[in-house]
Design a protein around this motif. Structure first.
Motif, mmCIF file in Angstrom:
data_model
loop_
_atom_site.group_PDB
_atom_site.id
_atom_site.type_symbol
_atom_site.label_atom_id
_atom_site.label_comp_id
_atom_site.label_asym_id
_atom_site.label_seq_id
_atom_site.Cartn_x
_atom_site.Cartn_y
_atom_site.Cartn_z
ATOM 1 N N UNK A 167 -48.182 43.209 11.316
ATOM 2 C CA UNK A 167 -46.893 42.092 11.958
ATOM 3 C C UNK A 167 -46.440 41.989 10.784
ATOM 4 N N UNK A 168 -47.416 40.898 10.089
ATOM 5 C CA UNK A 168 -46.617 40.028 8.876
ATOM 6 C C UNK A 168 -45.525 40.972 8.564
ATOM 7 N N UNK A 169 -46.462 41.293 7.453
ATOM 8 C CA UNK A 169 -45.042 42.968 6.945
ATOM 9 C C UNK A 169 -43.982 43.537 7.705
ATOM 10 N N UNK A 170 -44.102 43.582 8.721
ATOM 11 C CA UNK A 170 -43.231 44.512 9.752
ATOM 12 C C UNK A 170 -41.964 43.316 9.746
ATOM 13 N N UNK A 171 -42.532 41.890 10.171
ATOM 14 C CA UNK A 171 -42.116 41.333 10.827
ATOM 15 C C UNK A 171 -40.419 40.760 9.498
ATOM 16 N N UNK A 172 -41.323 40.385 8.430
ATOM 17 C CA UNK A 172 -40.574 40.129 7.727
ATOM 18 C C UNK A 172 -39.309 40.623 6.718
ATOM 19 N N UNK A 173 -39.471 42.255 7.479
ATOM 20 C CA UNK A 173 -38.832 43.299 6.437
ATOM 21 C C UNK A 173 -37.422 43.305 7.857
ATOM 22 N N UNK A 174 -38.107 43.122 8.957
ATOM 23 C CA UNK A 174 -37.227 43.187 10.466
ATOM 24 C C UNK A 174 -36.161 41.781 10.096
ATOM 25 N N UNK A 175 -36.367 40.956 9.168
ATOM 26 C CA UNK A 175 -35.619 39.786 9.430
ATOM 27 C C UNK A 175 -34.527 39.605 8.480
ATOM 28 N N UNK A 176 -35.427 39.581 7.299
ATOM 29 C CA UNK A 176 -35.070 39.875 5.980
ATOM 30 C C UNK A 176 -34.020 40.778 5.918
ATOM 31 N N UNK A 177 -33.635 42.073 7.067
ATOM 32 C CA UNK A 177 -32.539 43.083 6.956
ATOM 33 C C UNK A 177 -31.744 42.265 8.363
ATOM 34 N N UNK A 178 -31.961 42.088 9.176
ATOM 35 C CA UNK A 178 -31.510 40.753 9.978
ATOM 36 C C UNK A 178 -30.541 39.923 9.201
ATOM 37 N N UNK A 179 -31.276 39.155 8.299
ATOM 38 C CA UNK A 179 -30.272 38.219 7.998
ATOM 39 C C UNK A 179 -29.687 38.903 6.041
ATOM 40 N N UNK A 180 -29.746 40.232 6.151
ATOM 41 C CA UNK A 180 -29.513 40.623 4.961
ATOM 42 C C UNK A 180 -28.117 41.742 5.172
ATOM 43 N N UNK A 213 -28.340 44.666 6.128
ATOM 44 C CA UNK A 213 -29.155 45.850 6.172
ATOM 45 C C UNK A 213 -29.224 46.077 7.935
ATOM 46 N N UNK A 214 -28.544 44.591 9.280
ATOM 47 C CA UNK A 214 -29.135 45.059 10.498
ATOM 48 C C UNK A 214 -29.341 46.242 11.040
ATOM 49 N N UNK A 215 -28.376 46.714 11.192
ATOM 50 C CA UNK A 215 -28.218 48.437 11.731
ATOM 51 C C UNK A 215 -29.930 49.447 11.276
ATOM 52 N N UNK A 216 -29.780 48.747 10.380
ATOM 53 C CA UNK A 216 -31.151 49.481 9.979
ATOM 54 C C UNK A 216 -32.192 48.993 10.077
ATOM 55 N N UNK A 217 -31.683 47.689 9.900
ATOM 56 C CA UNK A 217 -33.999 47.214 10.842
ATOM 57 C C UNK A 217 -33.711 47.543 13.162
ATOM 58 N N UNK A 218 -32.448 47.515 12.752
ATOM 59 C CA UNK A 218 -32.034 47.500 14.362
ATOM 60 C C UNK A 218 -32.144 49.115 15.134
ATOM 61 N N UNK A 219 -32.348 49.964 14.180
ATOM 62 C CA UNK A 219 -32.084 51.479 13.944
ATOM 63 C C UNK A 219 -33.744 51.189 14.346
ATOM 64 N N UNK A 220 -34.419 50.602 13.255
ATOM 65 C CA UNK A 220 -35.638 51.091 13.403
ATOM 66 C C UNK A 220 -36.560 50.401 14.154
ATOM 67 N N UNK A 221 -36.453 49.056 15.190
ATOM 68 C CA UNK A 221 -36.755 48.479 15.952
ATOM 69 C C UNK A 221 -36.339 49.286 17.670
ATOM 70 N N UNK A 222 -35.335 49.919 16.932
ATOM 71 C CA UNK A 222 -35.238 50.886 18.975
ATOM 72 C C UNK A 222 -36.433 51.550 18.364
ATOM 73 N N UNK A 223 -36.150 52.743 17.421
ATOM 74 C CA UNK A 223 -36.992 53.927 17.359
ATOM 75 C C UNK A 223 -38.310 53.362 17.548
ATOM 76 N N UNK A 224 -39.415 52.405 17.276
ATOM 77 C CA UNK A 224 -40.230 51.965 17.435
ATOM 78 C C UNK A 224 -40.578 51.932 19.026
ATOM 79 N N UNK A 225 -39.349 50.966 19.875
ATOM 80 C CA UNK A 225 -39.605 50.922 21.324
ATOM 81 C C UNK A 225 -39.837 52.262 21.845
ATOM 82 N N UNK A 226 -39.015 53.371 21.486
ATOM 83 C CA UNK A 226 -38.283 54.576 21.981
ATOM 84 C C UNK A 226 -39.886 54.891 21.966
ATOM 85 N N UNK A 227 -40.917 55.218 20.550
ATOM 86 C CA UNK A 227 -42.067 55.592 20.738
ATOM 87 C C UNK A 227 -42.931 55.386 21.427
#
Lengths: 477, 92
Positions: free
Chosen positions: A428-441, A443-457
């Motif tokens: 959980x920590x690594x996924x959250x850290x990666x997501x936060x870092x992507x949003x803050x940096x 690659x927000x779209x990359x993180x959003x895409x990953x989260x969206x994909x995960x939610x759909x799956x």
């Protein structure tokens, strides 16, 4: 409740056969293709260090647990999680993640077939040959990409018809040692090339600052899971064929995870020194091994023969992984749909072929799939599996009832802490850290895409799991 | 390569190749011994003394657990084997 354990199930013919089959399933594209290019993309030494840490902290205890779940329930993924008291959706998530991975895994096997063809034709030794041009020629030829993808799927489908023991075990007894020997020779030559030490330094000297980059840790986590098979359901499915007298912690846990990673490091020792010796960019991406290794064979005595042995072994390693891993969705589909093995193989392989077409035709698309499934779906499937094991069924119950049963290595209460707390927190920590870092940096779209994909799956997995679970309850009532 | 690099290389080789080699040799050796005991004596104890103690402790705390019968079966299996006087895998 104990009836599942006493149900007869096809069992492994020999201990060595099981270990080689596990290794054969794990040693494949993850070690030879993925590990070197991720090492190159993520700065070398820091990635290797993170990978080894996560191997011991996450993969080793996780594999012990997943194998025990398989032996204890004697079922494929969906049924296994249901028997453990979890939602059928967890098993569906694991099977879907594995299925998704296979849709871009087989196109990469197709790349290996292409280079195998070059090895047979002796193309690497022609004066006009350049690795870059050969790769670009492949990328530019849709018929070639389609043909190699199709051939890869067909070659994997055949052993699946013969069942686990006969097909995979027989193949692994030959393929694993053959490929290992070829890899040792190629790595040995690579280490004697000029500038080989630069490759070694890149691979083993960490830039400590990179350890503060969450992308390095998430990539290392994804690679630890991808290469050892944790979260794919492979250990669970293969474990379901283990007998009561078989050891789990030492063989299926320690040896499989660590042995598999050792092969990956050996591949790294073959690829990274070659990369630096021939001026290939280490951050080239997924095609790195195909840009580097064809250049080493003309530098070797008996190079043609070694190129043949290497690419035969590479192809077989990729195929043994391919059909062993595909056993997961095949077994799940067979059990849930109640169809014959032959029908399940045909249906699953046809679907993998069809859905693999975009990855076969576009390396950008296969790269995207690798990001989505390797960095998001696989950790999510692993997390869900460990939560069922640790909290729903109970880590202590599994440890005392089955992990230590016939064990060659006693597993103490530390394992329960690892399964219930350490693995889930890290995932959980690594996924959250990666997501936060992507949003803050950047690659927000990359993180959003990953989260969206995960939610759909997750919606699809648990929706389908609900239907399958409801059907199972009706059948037993 | 720097000193750090050589240290990392050595550590990685020990942690991977060293451990993999040890675990392969050990598991093949142990499984071979187990197979010989099974072949000669028809049965083998399946729980080490520590594992047996763990299972008995768990059973004492959870006598009504859905898997308690399986646990009793496994405890009895190992105790019966030890009481029979046949060679034990875990004492060997």
């Amino acid at each position: 409740m104990s009836d599942a354990y006493h149900e007869p199930r096809e069992e492994w013919a020999s201990r060595l056969g099981f270990l080689l089959a596990m290794l054969g399933a794990m040693v494949g594209l993850g070690n030879i293709w993925r590990f070197p290019y991720l090492t190159g993309l993520h700065g070398g030494g820091a990635f290797v260090l993170a990978y080894v840490v996560l191997l011991y902290v996450v993969a080793v205890p996780g594999l012990m647990g997943e194998t025990a779940m398989g032996r204890f329930t004697r079922a494929a993924t969906v049924g296994a999680f249901r028997r453990l008291g979890g939602h059928s959706g967890v098993g569906v998530l694991v099977a879907l993640a594995t299925f998704g991975l296979m849709t871009y895994y087989f196109p990469v096997i197709g790349w290996v077939i292409y280079y195998f063809g070059h090895a047979v034709a002796g193309t690497f030794f022609q004066e006009a040959f350049t690795a870059e041009a050969a790769w670009e020629a492949f990328k530019a030829d849709p018929q070639l990409k389609l043909g190699t993808h199709t051939l890869a799927v067909l070659l994997a489908a055949i052993p699946l018809y013969y069942g686990v023991s006969r097909g995979i075990e027989r193949a692994s007894l030959v393929m694993v040692p053959l490929f290992f020997a070829a890899l040792v020779v190629v790595a040995g030559r690579a280490l004697t090339l000029p500038a080989a030490e630069a490759g070694l330094a890149y691979m083993f000297t960490p830039e400590w600052g990179q350890l503060a980059d969450p992308a390095v840790w998430v990539a290392a986590l994804g690679q630890a899971l991808f290469s050892t098979g944790l979260g794919w359901g492979i250990a669970l499915t293969l474990g379901s064929y283990l007998g009561a007298a078989d050891d789990i912690p030492l063989g299926a846990g320690v040896f499989t995870a660590v042995g598999n990673t050792s092969i990956g490091v050996l591949a790294g020792l073959a690829v990274l020194p070659t990369v630096f010796a021939f001026g290939v960019d280490p951050a080239s991406g997924p095609e790195l091994v195909f840009l580097a290794l064809p250049q080493i064979f003309p530098e070797m005595a008996g190079g043609y023969l070694w190129s043949l042995v290497f690419f035969v072994g590479f192809l077989f390693a990729a195929l043994t992984s391919g059909f062993a891993i595909t056993e997961v969705p095949v077994a799940a589909y067979r059990e849930e749909a109640g169809v014959s093995r032959e029908r399940a193989v045909v249906m699953v392989m046809a679907a993998i072929w069809l859905l693999g077409l975009p990855s076969a035709l576009s390396t950008d698309f296969s790269g995207l799939m690798d990001f989505l499934f390797g960095n998001w779906a696989l950790p999510a499937a692993t997390l869900a599996s460990m939560l069922v094991l640790g909290w729903r069924f109970g880590a202590r119950r599994m440890r005392v009832l089955d992990v230590n049963y016939s064990a060659d290595l006693y597993v103490g209460p530390w394992w329960e802490t690892a399964i219930r707390y350490v693995l889930p927190v890290i995932l959980i920590f690594l996924l959250a850290w990666f997501t936060w870092d992507a949003f803050a940096g950047d690659n927000p779209l990359q993180a959003l895409g990953g989260l969206g994909f995960l939610a759909g799956l997750l919606v699809v997995a648990f929706g389908l799991g609900g239907i399958l679970g409801g059907r199972a309850e009706e059948e037993t009532s | 390569m720097t000193v750090t690099g050589w240290i990392m290389l050595s550590l990685v080789l020990a942690l991977l190749w060293g451990v993999a080699g040890w675990s392969l040799v050990r598991t093949m050796g142990e499984e071979g011994r187990k197979a010989r005991l099974l072949h000669r004596h028809g049965s083998v104890d399946r729980l080490s003394p520590r594992a047996l103690a763990d299972l008995e402790a768990w059973l004492a705390e959870h006598p009504e657990d859905p898997y308690a019968d399986l646990a009793r079966e496994r405890v009895a299996e190992t105790r019966d084997h030890r009481a029979s006087g046949r060679p034990c895998f875990y004492d060997g």
